[in-house]
Design an enzyme around this catalytic site. Structure first.
Site, short mmCIF file in Angstrom:
data_model
loop_
_atom_site.label_atom_id
_atom_site.label_comp_id
_atom_site.label_asym_id
_atom_site.label_seq_id
_atom_site.Cartn_x
_atom_site.Cartn_y
_atom_site.Cartn_z
N CYS A 82 0.87 -1.17 0.00
CA CYS A 82 0.00 0.00 0.00
C CYS A 82 0.91 1.22 0.00
O CYS A 82 1.71 1.41 0.93
CB CYS A 82 -0.87 -0.03 1.26
SG CYS A 82 -1.88 1.43 1.50
N ASN A 83 0.80 2.03 -1.05
CA ASN A 83 1.65 3.23 -1.14
C ASN A 83 1.36 4.19 0.01
O ASN A 83 2.26 4.84 0.54
CB ASN A 83 1.38 3.96 -2.46
CG ASN A 83 1.83 3.17 -3.66
OD1 ASN A 83 2.95 3.34 -4.13
ND2 ASN A 83 0.98 2.29 -4.17
N CYS A 109 -1.06 4.05 -6.39
CA CYS A 109 -1.96 3.37 -5.44
C CYS A 109 -2.19 1.98 -6.00
O CYS A 109 -2.51 1.82 -7.20
CB CYS A 109 -3.28 4.14 -5.35
SG CYS A 109 -4.57 3.23 -4.47
N THR A 110 -2.03 0.97 -5.17
CA THR A 110 -2.08 -0.40 -5.68
C THR A 110 -3.49 -0.80 -6.14
O THR A 110 -3.63 -1.70 -6.96
CB THR A 110 -1.55 -1.39 -4.62
OG1 THR A 110 -2.26 -1.17 -3.38
CG2 THR A 110 -0.08 -1.21 -4.38
N1 DGL Z 1 -3.99 0.72 -2.00
C1 DGL Z 1 -3.59 1.86 -1.26
C2 DGL Z 1 -2.36 2.52 -1.87
O1 DGL Z 1 -1.60 1.86 -2.56
C3 DGL Z 1 -4.56 2.94 -0.91
C4 DGL Z 1 -6.02 2.79 -1.03
C5 DGL Z 1 -6.73 3.49 0.11
O2 DGL Z 1 -6.94 4.71 0.03
O3 DGL Z 1 -7.01 2.79 1.06
O4 DGL Z 1 -2.11 3.69 -1.66
#
Ligand code: DGL
Length: 258
Positions: A75-76, A184-185
């Site tokens: 998760c970024n 964002c993944t």
């Molecule tokens: N999947 C997450 C990322 O890579 C973020 C998604 C979220 O906002 O929860 O940042």
């Protein structure tokens, strides 16, 4: 049990990290993985720094308690916000994900790049320094409030998001953008829609970087699982009904690639 046979933990705020898990499992097919998605508390991208840190600590702590040998923060937003604090607290190897801004800049020395990411990730110093290293004028930032949640709510029907995505990208039509970075993944699941909007533009993500980093870390620490035979993958969620949803999504990714 010998440490090298322990699983690798993979964590995201929800389904996004499943795209990272796929790349990790492709690169390390003999490893066992435990995936944890915090769908109950997602999206993280609209939460404040303290809350994101708290939730990330809870999720990573949970994986460590279940006996993993390394953790991938897929998760970024969680990486940009909490990875330094996590590494200070835990001895275990923790691998984070970062938007692939540098490779995108190298790919197009003349053109501009568009980075799509969450609100929270866009304000983090860790992310800002990636942009500064590339040149602030070269990077257009598109922080998005709703896209991660929409993806989370439309699993199995990502194509329904096409008109929404086309609308948010509309200001970049006929612009100088020559590459897109998915910061964002979750956005990996709508990569084809983004590519279609930009007529097949090159799209970068950090997944292969994470998988290679995980592999190198396991080798360096003598933790590679050298047993023969495909590893297992287990899915857990803070929203229990989502465990079946994650599995179904995983299966559809596998089927798509076969
Ligand atoms: N999947 C997450 C990322 O890579 C973020 C998604 C979220 O906002 O929860 O940042």
């Amino acid at each position: 049990m010998c440490k090298r046979y322990l699983p690798v933990g993979v964590f995201d705020s929800g389904v996004g990290g499943i795209s990272v898990l796929k790349t990790c499992a492709d690169v390390l097919p003999y490893e066992n993985f435990i995936y944890f998605g915090d769908t109950k508390n997602s999206p993280y991208g609209n939460l404040n720094e303290q809350k994101i840190t708290e939730l990330t600590f809870e999720a990573v702590g949970r994986l460590i308690l279940s006996g993993v040998k390394a953790v991938v923060v897929a998760c970024n937003t969680a990486t940009a916000t909490a990875i330094n604090a996590l590494r200070n607290k835990h001895k275990i190897n923790i691998i984070g994900i970062e938007p692939a801004i540098k490779p995108a800049c190298l790919y197009t020395p003349e053109g501009k790049i568009l980075v799509m990411l969450t609100n929270a990730a866009s304000t983090q110093p860790k992310f800002k320094s990636l942009v500064e290293n590339c040149g602030v004028d070269k990077v257009s930032l598109l922080p998005l409030k709703d896209l991660a949640k929409l993806i989370e709510n439309n699993i199995g029907n990502f194509s329904s998001l096409k008109s929404y995505i086309f609308e948010i990208l509309y200001p970049y039509k006929n612009s100088e953008i020559k590459a897109v970075v998915l910061g964002c993944t979750h956005y990996l699941f709508v990569k084809d829609i983004i590519a279609e909007f930009f007529n097949g533009i090159r799209i970068f993500d950090g997944n292969m970087g994470v998988a290679q980093n995980l592999k190198n870390t396991l080798i360096r620490n003598n933790l590679i699982n050298n047993s023969e035979g495909l590893g297992s993958i287990e899915f857990f969620s803070s929203e229990q009904t989502y465990e079946a949803v994650y599995k179904k999504l995983w299966q559809s990714i596998i089927n798509k690639n076969n």
